[in-house]
Design a protein around this motif. Structure first.
Motif, PDB file in Angstrom:
ATOM      1  N   VAL A 175      89.975  69.292 -48.706  1.00  0.00           N
ATOM      2  CA  VAL A 175      88.952  70.073 -48.000  1.00  0.00           C
ATOM      3  C   VAL A 175      89.178  71.464 -47.752  1.00  0.00           C
ATOM      4  CG1 VAL A 175      87.555  68.091 -47.252  1.00  0.00           C
ATOM      5  CG2 VAL A 175      89.093  69.077 -45.560  1.00  0.00           C
ATOM      6  N   SER A 176      88.282  72.412 -47.536  1.00  0.00           N
ATOM      7  CA  SER A 176      88.530  73.826 -47.186  1.00  0.00           C
ATOM      8  C   SER A 176      88.715  73.822 -45.699  1.00  0.00           C
ATOM      9  CB  SER A 176      87.421  74.704 -47.891  1.00  0.00           C
ATOM     10  OG  SER A 176      86.179  74.064 -47.328  1.00  0.00           O
ATOM     11  N   GLU A 177      89.537  74.641 -45.238  1.00  0.00           N
ATOM     12  CA  GLU A 177      89.667  74.889 -43.762  1.00  0.00           C
ATOM     13  C   GLU A 177      88.430  74.981 -42.969  1.00  0.00           C
ATOM     14  OE1 GLU A 177      92.693  77.397 -42.552  1.00  0.00           O
ATOM     15  OE2 GLU A 177      92.215  79.084 -44.128  1.00  0.00           O
ATOM     16  N   ILE A 178      87.402  75.889 -43.682  1.00  0.00           N
ATOM     17  CA  ILE A 178      86.402  76.297 -43.218  1.00  0.00           C
ATOM     18  C   ILE A 178      85.332  75.262 -43.849  1.00  0.00           C
ATOM     19  CG2 ILE A 178      84.567  77.921 -43.042  1.00  0.00           C
ATOM     20  CD1 ILE A 178      86.483  78.654 -41.399  1.00  0.00           C
ATOM     21  N   CYS A 179      84.473  74.586 -43.152  1.00  0.00           N
ATOM     22  CA  CYS A 179      83.415  73.611 -43.502  1.00  0.00           C
ATOM     23  C   CYS A 179      82.042  74.417 -43.101  1.00  0.00           C
ATOM     24  CB  CYS A 179      83.447  72.336 -42.636  1.00  0.00           C
ATOM     25  SG  CYS A 179      82.085  71.145 -43.209  1.00  0.00           S
ATOM     26  N   LEU A 180      80.978  74.285 -44.063  1.00  0.00           N
ATOM     27  CA  LEU A 180      79.656  75.040 -43.944  1.00  0.00           C
ATOM     28  C   LEU A 180      78.980  73.913 -43.114  1.00  0.00           C
ATOM     29  CD1 LEU A 180      78.116  77.264 -44.238  1.00  0.00           C
ATOM     30  CD2 LEU A 180      77.284  76.304 -46.347  1.00  0.00           C
ATOM     31  N   GLY A 181      78.594  74.131 -41.684  1.00  0.00           N
ATOM     32  CA  GLY A 181      77.590  73.382 -41.084  1.00  0.00           C
ATOM     33  C   GLY A 181      76.373  73.812 -41.482  1.00  0.00           C
ATOM     34  N   THR A 182      75.224  72.833 -41.153  1.00  0.00           N
ATOM     35  CA  THR A 182      74.068  72.924 -41.867  1.00  0.00           C
ATOM     36  C   THR A 182      72.520  72.769 -40.888  1.00  0.00           C
ATOM     37  OG1 THR A 182      73.870  70.830 -42.490  1.00  0.00           O
ATOM     38  CG2 THR A 182      74.780  72.062 -43.846  1.00  0.00           C
ATOM     39  N   MET A 183      72.932  72.497 -39.522  1.00  0.00           N
ATOM     40  CA  MET A 183      71.863  71.885 -38.471  1.00  0.00           C
ATOM     41  C   MET A 183      70.932  72.856 -38.299  1.00  0.00           C
ATOM     42  SD  MET A 183      73.818  71.957 -34.931  1.00  0.00           S
ATOM     43  CE  MET A 183      74.268  73.328 -33.792  1.00  0.00           C
ATOM     44  N   THR A 184      70.808  74.165 -38.697  1.00  0.00           N
ATOM     45  CA  THR A 184      69.726  75.057 -38.567  1.00  0.00           C
ATOM     46  C   THR A 184      68.811  75.360 -39.794  1.00  0.00           C
ATOM     47  OG1 THR A 184      70.890  77.004 -39.402  1.00  0.00           O
ATOM     48  CG2 THR A 184      71.291  76.329 -37.029  1.00  0.00           C
ATOM     49  N   GLU A 219      67.114  80.839 -47.410  1.00  0.00           N
ATOM     50  CA  GLU A 219      68.328  81.351 -46.859  1.00  0.00           C
ATOM     51  C   GLU A 219      69.455  80.446 -46.826  1.00  0.00           C
ATOM     52  OE1 GLU A 219      65.860  83.758 -43.287  1.00  0.00           O
ATOM     53  OE2 GLU A 219      66.229  81.745 -42.998  1.00  0.00           O
ATOM     54  N   ALA A 220      68.906  78.860 -46.567  1.00  0.00           N
ATOM     55  CA  ALA A 220      70.025  77.934 -46.856  1.00  0.00           C
ATOM     56  C   ALA A 220      70.825  78.021 -48.048  1.00  0.00           C
ATOM     57  CB  ALA A 220      69.630  76.647 -46.426  1.00  0.00           C
ATOM     58  N   HIS A 221      70.057  78.354 -49.052  1.00  0.00           N
ATOM     59  CA  HIS A 221      70.674  78.370 -50.411  1.00  0.00           C
ATOM     60  C   HIS A 221      71.703  79.349 -50.625  1.00  0.00           C
ATOM     61  CE1 HIS A 221      67.581  75.634 -52.893  1.00  0.00           C
ATOM     62  NE2 HIS A 221      68.022  74.827 -51.751  1.00  0.00           N
ATOM     63  N   GLU A 222      71.272  80.539 -49.814  1.00  0.00           N
ATOM     64  CA  GLU A 222      72.133  81.884 -49.929  1.00  0.00           C
ATOM     65  C   GLU A 222      73.196  81.636 -49.290  1.00  0.00           C
ATOM     66  OE1 GLU A 222      71.561  86.523 -48.774  1.00  0.00           O
ATOM     67  OE2 GLU A 222      70.198  85.168 -48.025  1.00  0.00           O
ATOM     68  N   GLN A 223      73.343  80.938 -48.050  1.00  0.00           N
ATOM     69  CA  GLN A 223      74.231  80.465 -47.388  1.00  0.00           C
ATOM     70  C   GLN A 223      75.177  79.602 -48.293  1.00  0.00           C
ATOM     71  OE1 GLN A 223      74.174  78.839 -43.446  1.00  0.00           O
ATOM     72  NE2 GLN A 223      72.474  80.390 -42.615  1.00  0.00           N
ATOM     73  N   MET A 224      74.888  78.653 -48.991  1.00  0.00           N
ATOM     74  CA  MET A 224      75.840  77.927 -49.687  1.00  0.00           C
ATOM     75  C   MET A 224      76.318  78.621 -51.048  1.00  0.00           C
ATOM     76  SD  MET A 224      73.862  73.977 -49.762  1.00  0.00           S
ATOM     77  CE  MET A 224      72.008  74.550 -49.406  1.00  0.00           C
ATOM     78  N   ASP A 225      75.358  79.413 -51.702  1.00  0.00           N
ATOM     79  CA  ASP A 225      75.995  80.143 -52.740  1.00  0.00           C
ATOM     80  C   ASP A 225      77.221  81.203 -52.167  1.00  0.00           C
ATOM     81  OD1 ASP A 225      74.086  79.153 -54.461  1.00  0.00           O
ATOM     82  OD2 ASP A 225      72.596  81.038 -54.261  1.00  0.00           O
ATOM     83  N   TYR A 226      76.948  81.894 -51.022  1.00  0.00           N
ATOM     84  CA  TYR A 226      78.065  82.676 -50.433  1.00  0.00           C
ATOM     85  C   TYR A 226      79.358  81.837 -50.321  1.00  0.00           C
ATOM     86  CZ  TYR A 226      80.367  86.072 -47.770  1.00  0.00           C
ATOM     87  OH  TYR A 226      81.552  86.999 -47.258  1.00  0.00           O
ATOM     88  N   ALA A 279      75.675  79.111 -38.993  1.00  0.00           N
ATOM     89  CA  ALA A 279      75.074  80.655 -38.947  1.00  0.00           C
ATOM     90  C   ALA A 279      73.664  80.633 -39.535  1.00  0.00           C
ATOM     91  CB  ALA A 279      75.789  81.594 -39.803  1.00  0.00           C
ATOM     92  N   THR A 280      73.067  81.515 -38.684  1.00  0.00           N
ATOM     93  CA  THR A 280      71.650  81.624 -38.895  1.00  0.00           C
ATOM     94  C   THR A 280      71.346  83.333 -39.764  1.00  0.00           C
ATOM     95  OG1 THR A 280      71.097  82.828 -36.851  1.00  0.00           O
ATOM     96  CG2 THR A 280      70.831  80.486 -36.981  1.00  0.00           C
ATOM     97  N   THR A 281      72.355  83.897 -39.726  1.00  0.00           N
ATOM     98  CA  THR A 281      72.173  85.262 -40.820  1.00  0.00           C
ATOM     99  C   THR A 281      73.434  85.344 -41.676  1.00  0.00           C
ATOM    100  OG1 THR A 281      73.375  86.620 -39.314  1.00  0.00           O
ATOM    101  CG2 THR A 281      70.984  86.396 -38.750  1.00  0.00           C
ATOM    102  N   MET A 282      73.417  85.960 -42.733  1.00  0.00           N
ATOM    103  CA  MET A 282      74.180  86.131 -43.574  1.00  0.00           C
ATOM    104  C   MET A 282      75.543  86.883 -42.987  1.00  0.00           C
ATOM    105  SD  MET A 282      73.727  84.477 -46.318  1.00  0.00           S
ATOM    106  CE  MET A 282      75.221  85.058 -47.210  1.00  0.00           C
ATOM    107  N   GLU A 283      75.283  88.018 -42.079  1.00  0.00           N
ATOM    108  CA  GLU A 283      76.153  88.624 -41.400  1.00  0.00           C
ATOM    109  C   GLU A 283      77.148  87.756 -40.511  1.00  0.00           C
ATOM    110  OE1 GLU A 283      76.272  92.253 -37.844  1.00  0.00           O
ATOM    111  OE2 GLU A 283      74.661  91.509 -38.481  1.00  0.00           O
ATOM    112  N   GLN A 284      76.426  86.685 -39.874  1.00  0.00           N
ATOM    113  CA  GLN A 284      77.193  85.778 -39.071  1.00  0.00           C
ATOM    114  C   GLN A 284      78.199  84.913 -39.991  1.00  0.00           C
ATOM    115  OE1 GLN A 284      73.994  83.710 -37.299  1.00  0.00           O
ATOM    116  NE2 GLN A 284      74.004  84.879 -35.382  1.00  0.00           N
ATOM    117  N   ILE A 285      77.484  84.601 -41.058  1.00  0.00           N
ATOM    118  CA  ILE A 285      78.314  83.662 -42.019  1.00  0.00           C
ATOM    119  C   ILE A 285      79.464  84.224 -42.618  1.00  0.00           C
ATOM    120  CG2 ILE A 285      77.138  84.111 -44.177  1.00  0.00           C
ATOM    121  CD1 ILE A 285      77.352  80.731 -44.752  1.00  0.00           C
TER     122      ILE A 285
END
Length: 347
Positions: free
Chosen positions: A13-22, A31-38, A311-317
């Motif tokens: 697993v990557s040392e960064i895990c993408l959380g999804t609770m928002t 927006e969620a799809h954009e986060q996953m793509d990035y 994250a809720t924004t792309m800047e945050q992620i």
């Protein structure tokens, strides 16, 4: 991006895990799809979700929506096999989830099948027990938790039933590995012992809260993690945003979690303010982004398998994922240690 073995499994697993609770409340499906793509483009191969999500806020109307959003991304992207996917079965106390029943053989099977359908997949890489039936000191319960009130025989029997059910799901191919969440050292060791005695799946990870303001994992659980190869999946590494500094001096930015979940699950109290101020001063002194400093600290811990960002924004992620490239100096680590000694647990 660095990768780590999950427990004693063959899963990396990557040392960064993408959380999804928002996703499904604060974030739209697009927006969620954009986060996953990035995230995937930056080397993240690990997503964490739960049947309970989204949690900003939790409601019967949005129950399961986050998993549905991940499912539509899998269908669109065709990248299911590229992702280590983790989900969780909710514990008791939520009336809109199976009537609030405890976790057991029947509820686990109901939950797994429903999650697989929403996620549009036929297996989960990691399936976690979201919180134990017997109660937990997590979720701000440290000050009132009383293990002496627990029924010892019931607790042991419940863990045995849960592990046996998870073992059957592994044999059926619905689950690859199992993990715990909001668990204690005793609970983790009980699962491990039963797995060894009965040839059942071995716990691969523990997803507990860990951040500069809440470091209970440093003690007994760190020892368990080291000797038993059960890595920490650190959730709330930014203490629900407190460690970014955005809530300083009573601020509640529009659209932030504090405008939805009030006191941030018991975190937004006067007790944390001087500690947060001190950590922000360290970041400022050394030219570090506060969020990246807090995340880099979690990444530096020897027991950490992965740090779960949200994250809720792309800047945050982008900022959060960028923490993987931040290495804290000895001076910064020493200053963090001094602040921790002064403010050992403010949450």
């Amino acid at each position: 991006m660095q990768y780590k073995r999950l427990g004693r499994t063959d899963i990396s697993v990557s040392e960064i895990c993408l959380g999804t609770m928002t996703w499904g409340t604060q974030n739209s499906e697009a927006e969620a799809h954009e986060q996953m793509d990035y995230a995937v483009g930056k080397g993240v191969n690990f997503f964490d979700t739960a049947e309970l999500y989204p949690t900003t806020p939790v409601s019967p109307e949005t129950y399961g929506r986050t998993e549905e959003i991940i499912g539509t991304w899998f269908k669109k992207s065709g990248k299911r096999k590229d992702i280590v996917l983790a989900s969780k079965v909710a514990g008791s106390g939520r009336p809109h989830i199976r009537g609030g029943r405890d976790i057991g053989a029947e509820t686990i099977r109901e939950a797994v099948d429903a999650s697989l359908k929403r996620l549009q997949t036929d297996y989960l890489d990691l399936y976690q027990i979201h919180w134990p039936n017997r109660g937990t000191f997590h979720f701000r319960n440290s000050w009132t938790f009383d293990a002496s009130a627990q029924d010892r025989e019931k607790a042991r029997a419940e863990i045995a039933e849960i592990l046996e059910t998870l073992g059957a799901l592994v044999k059926e191919g619905k689950v690859r590995a199992v993990g715990l969440s909001n668990e204690s050292a005793w609970g983790a060791l009980k699962y491990l012992r039963l797995s060894e005695e009965n040839g059942l799946p071995r716990v691969a990870s523990i997803q507990n809260e860990y951040n500069l303001l809440y470091r209970q994992f440093d003690l007994d659980l760190a020892e368990v993690a080291h000797h038993e190869d059960v890595g920490l999946l650190a959730y709330s590494p930014l203490a629900a945003g407190l460690l970014t500094g955005k809530y300083r001096n009573g601020a509640r930015p529009a659209g932030s979690r504090a405008t939805i979940n009030g006191d941030l699950g018991g975190r937004l109290t006067p007790m944390q303010e001087p500690a947060v101020k001190a950590y922000l001063e360290i970041a400022g002194k050394h030219g570090l982004d506060p969020a990246q400093m807090a995340l880099a600290f979690c990444l530096s811990r020897p027991f950490t398998a992965s740090v779960i960002i949200g994250a809720t924004t792309m800047e945050q992620i982008k900022t959060d994922i960028g923490s993987a490239d931040v290495k804290l100096s000895d001076d910064v680590m020493q200053e963090i240690a001094a602040i921790h000694r002064q403010y050992p647990m403010t949450l």
